[in-house]
Design a protein around this motif. Structure first.
Motif, short mmCIF file in Angstrom:
data_model
loop_
_atom_site.label_atom_id
_atom_site.label_comp_id
_atom_site.label_asym_id
_atom_site.label_seq_id
_atom_site.Cartn_x
_atom_site.Cartn_y
_atom_site.Cartn_z
N ASP A 1 0.83 -1.21 0.00
CA ASP A 1 0.00 0.00 0.00
C ASP A 1 0.87 1.26 0.00
O ASP A 1 0.60 2.22 -0.72
CB ASP A 1 -0.90 0.01 1.23
N SER A 2 1.93 1.24 0.82
CA SER A 2 2.83 2.41 0.90
C SER A 2 3.50 2.66 -0.44
O SER A 2 3.62 3.80 -0.89
CB SER A 2 3.88 2.18 1.99
N THR B 1 1.01 4.06 -2.98
CA THR B 1 0.74 5.47 -2.69
C THR B 1 1.88 6.35 -3.17
O THR B 1 1.67 7.42 -3.76
CB THR B 1 0.55 5.66 -1.17
N HIS C 1 1.75 6.64 -6.91
CA HIS C 1 0.68 7.55 -7.33
C HIS C 1 1.10 9.01 -7.15
O HIS C 1 0.83 9.86 -8.01
CB HIS C 1 -0.58 7.27 -6.52
N ALA C 2 1.78 9.28 -6.03
CA ALA C 2 2.24 10.64 -5.77
C ALA C 2 3.27 11.07 -6.82
O ALA C 2 3.24 12.21 -7.31
CB ALA C 2 2.85 10.73 -4.37
N LEU D 1 -7.89 10.51 -5.88
CA LEU D 1 -6.89 9.52 -5.46
C LEU D 1 -7.15 9.04 -4.04
O LEU D 1 -7.00 7.86 -3.72
CB LEU D 1 -5.48 10.12 -5.56
N LEU D 2 -7.52 9.98 -3.14
CA LEU D 2 -7.81 9.59 -1.76
C LEU D 2 -9.01 8.65 -1.67
O LEU D 2 -9.00 7.67 -0.91
CB LEU D 2 -8.05 10.84 -0.91
N GLY E 1 -8.00 5.32 -3.04
CA GLY E 1 -7.13 4.67 -2.07
C GLY E 1 -7.90 4.13 -0.88
O GLY E 1 -7.61 3.02 -0.40
N LYS F 1 -8.06 0.23 0.02
CA LYS F 1 -7.57 -0.25 1.32
C LYS F 1 -8.67 -0.99 2.07
O LYS F 1 -8.42 -2.02 2.72
CB LYS F 1 -7.08 0.94 2.14
#
Length: 597
Positions: free
Chosen positions: A294-295, A298, A301-302, A364-365, A368, A372
């Motif tokens: 997941d990290s 993320t 994506h950033a 995106l949030l 995500g 999750k």
């Protein structure tokens, strides 16, 4: 003299400027911009170089300029234009017989065609580059192209030609002392052998690559190679060694913060612990794997969002330059009304950028959060399934132990009742009672068997059954002075063995083990299992007294084996122990009419 001096200075400056902005000047500028990832500017500079080189018939610069344009278009993700310019560079290089330029253009064309999945043309250009490198006696460049050719063969699922190319490159790197390149080539060979399912050779190549990387203190590649080794051992069903390698890879990757290897190692350890039936550890590393993944997602994506914002900013600046102009004189002549329009335009653009950025972050949030949430639900379901499976297996084991014990006791009662019936000639009342007890015992034994074995799986793989049997024998003599030596098959088998065969063979094995445990002279047991075709063979040899076994025990064992279509032989030699051999068909279905109790 004073009047002509300014004219001479002006002429000298014009000559210097003309000399400075020639084909070589634009070529160097374009190559510099390429290295700085300024592709748009690089294309413009290199086009100028091509134009000037063509006018002056400077073939050498023209070849380099076309190759530079190919590189710029390739980096800008425009493969068709990149291919066109590399072909032009190759054509002019062939005219001048410039070997190095031919190799470079052919190599790049091979890579471009591989990206476009045109593997035939890719192999053709790589092969041509290898031929030219041999003529130039440039072995290192030849090895580089051989490695890329091997990768193309791998993309086509052709491991044999890929391994041939890698082997030729490896020989060059070893002879030249190129240890880093040799290590990477060996690692690629390990991948190829793994896809070929030649796990032994794959392990050997990975280990040799690991030696090179360790000697160079290349910690990143050491961690990656350890992870690859763990994967191969897992494919070879050696989960203990796989777990050890993944743990080392995880530690090394954590020390250098290599997230890719950390994630693959966590997954590898979770699978290894699961296969070794250490479910709490497996669950822990599954969770850690999901967290690390997941990290990483993320972060990616950033980075993608940041790259997109940079591209948008660059495009906006270019549009503004075309709209407003870059000439100083024009900017000085802008009226006050135009200045207001420009300010409004800038404000509107900034507002749009802010809105787009905020919307992108919100999207995106939300994505995500849903992703999750989905992963958490999947993890919870997986954990529940594992717990249920562990509980089911434990209950099943206890039930099977109870069944085996009851089965043995009932068999002895059955034999005793038969003995009573045989010795009651002339005593009809006792004989009748003995026969009734015998019938009741047989029915009870059959009912208990059917009831308990209905709880077991209908079939299991032969490898699982052999492993479970080895555990059973080990546990049986765990608190006994008897030493057990095993001989088990190395290769796994996907053949299935039905539950009736499992039940009867296990009961017969238990009878034999009980006889050994009752022999005070027995101190060692040699227990072997093997399979050939559709037959499973079991041999049990002890070093006991070697006297004949109890007839009741022998008859019970024989009944178990014959009922599933097998054969059994017991050889006892005074002072040398007893050998029991049992052979049964693996997939034979048992008919009730043939079954003996």
């Amino acid at each position: 003299m004073k009047k002509t001096l300014p004219i001479l200075v002006l002429l000298f400056g014009l000559l210097c400027h003309a000399q400075e902005e020639n084909a070589d000047y634009f070529l160097n500028q374009g190559m510099k911009q390429n290295s700085q990832n300024q592709y748009v500017e690089a294309v413009e500079s290199l086009k100028q170089s091509v134009s000037l080189a063509a006018e002056s018939e400077d073939k050498v610069t023209l070849i380099k300029a076309y190759a530079g344009l190919g590189e710029a278009y390739h980096k800008a993700d425009q493969p068709k234009l990149a291919t066109k310019n590399y072909l032009l560079s190759l054509s002019h290089a062939k005219t001048l017989k410039d070997g190095n330029a031919i190799i470079k253009a052919s190599k790049e064309l091979g890579e471009l065609y591989a990206d476009e999945e045109d593997y035939g043309l890719s192999v053709q250009y790589y092969t041509y580059a290898i031929k030219e490198a041999k003529q130039l006696n440039n072995e290192v460049l030849e090895a580089e192209v051989l490695v890329e050719l091997g990768e193309v063969y791998e993309l086509q699922d052709k491991p044999e030609p890929a391994l041939d190319a890698y082997s030729r490159a490896l020989a060059i790197y070893r002879a030249r002392g190129k240890n880093s390149e040799a290590g990477h080539t060996l690692s690629k060979m390990g991948n190829a052998y793994r896809k070929k399912t030649d796990y032994v050779q794959s392990i050997l190549n990975y280990k040799e690559a690991l030696g090179y990387f360790a000697g160079l203190d290349d910690r990143k590649n050491v961690a990656a190679t350890l992870s690859d080794l763990g994967k191969v051992h897992a494919l070879n069903d050696d989960y203990s060694e796989s777990l050890r390698l993944y743990e080392q890879a995880y530690l090394d990757a954590s020390s250098i913060k290599d997230n890719e290897v950390i994630i693959s190692s966590c997954l590898g350890m979770a699978i290894a612990y699961e296969k070794l039936k250490q479910y709490p550890e497996s669950i822990r590393y599954h969770k850690l794997y999901e967290q690390k993944k997941d990290s990483l997602v993320t972060a990616k994506h950033a980075l993608a969002l940041q790259t997109l914002q940079l591209k948008y900013k660059k495009q906006r600046d270019e549009n503004e330059s075309r709209l407003l102009g870059t000439d100083g004189g024009e900017q000085e002549g802008v009226s006050s009304g135009d200045s207001i329009s420009r300010a409004e335009y800038e404000a509107t653009k900034r507002t749009r950028i802010i809105i787009i950025g905020v919307c992108s972050i919100i999207v995106l949030l939300v994505i995500g959060w849903f992703w999750k949430r989905k992963q958490q639900l999947k993890e919870k379901l997986r954990e529940e399934r594992m717990n249920h499976e562990t509980e089911r297996q434990e209950r099943l084991r206890m039930v099977q132990d109870i069944h085996s014990d009851l089965d043995s006791k009932l068999s002895k009662i059955n034999y005793l009742s038969e003995s009573i019936v045989e010795k009651t000639h002339g005593m009809p009342t006792i004989k009748s009672s003995g026969e009734a007890m015998q019938d009741t015992t047989k029915k009870l034994e059959e009912n208990i068997r059917d009831l308990v074995w209905l709880l077991t799986p209908r079939s299991t793989t032969l490898s699982n059954y052999i492993t479970n049997t080895q555990e059973y024998v080990t546990d049986y003599f765990k608190d006994s002075p008897v030493e057990v030596l095993f001989s088990m098959p190395d290769k796994p088998s996907t053949n299935t063995i039905v539950k009736e065969s499992q039940r009867e063979l296990t009961a017969a094995i238990k009878e034999s083990l009980e006889a050994i445990a009752e022999d005070p002279q027995a101190s060692k047991v040699f227990f072997g299992m093997s399979f050939s075709g559709t037959r499973l063979m079991v041999s049990i040899k002890d070093n006991g007294a070697g006297t004949d076994r109890n007839e009741a025990s022998k008859k019970t064992m024989e009944n178990h084996i014959v009922s599933i279509g097998g054969i059994m032989k017991v050889d006892a030699e005074q002072g040398w122990g007893t050998m029991v051999k049992m052979i049964i068909p693996i997939n034979k279905q048992i008919r009730k009419s043939m079954k003996k109790v």
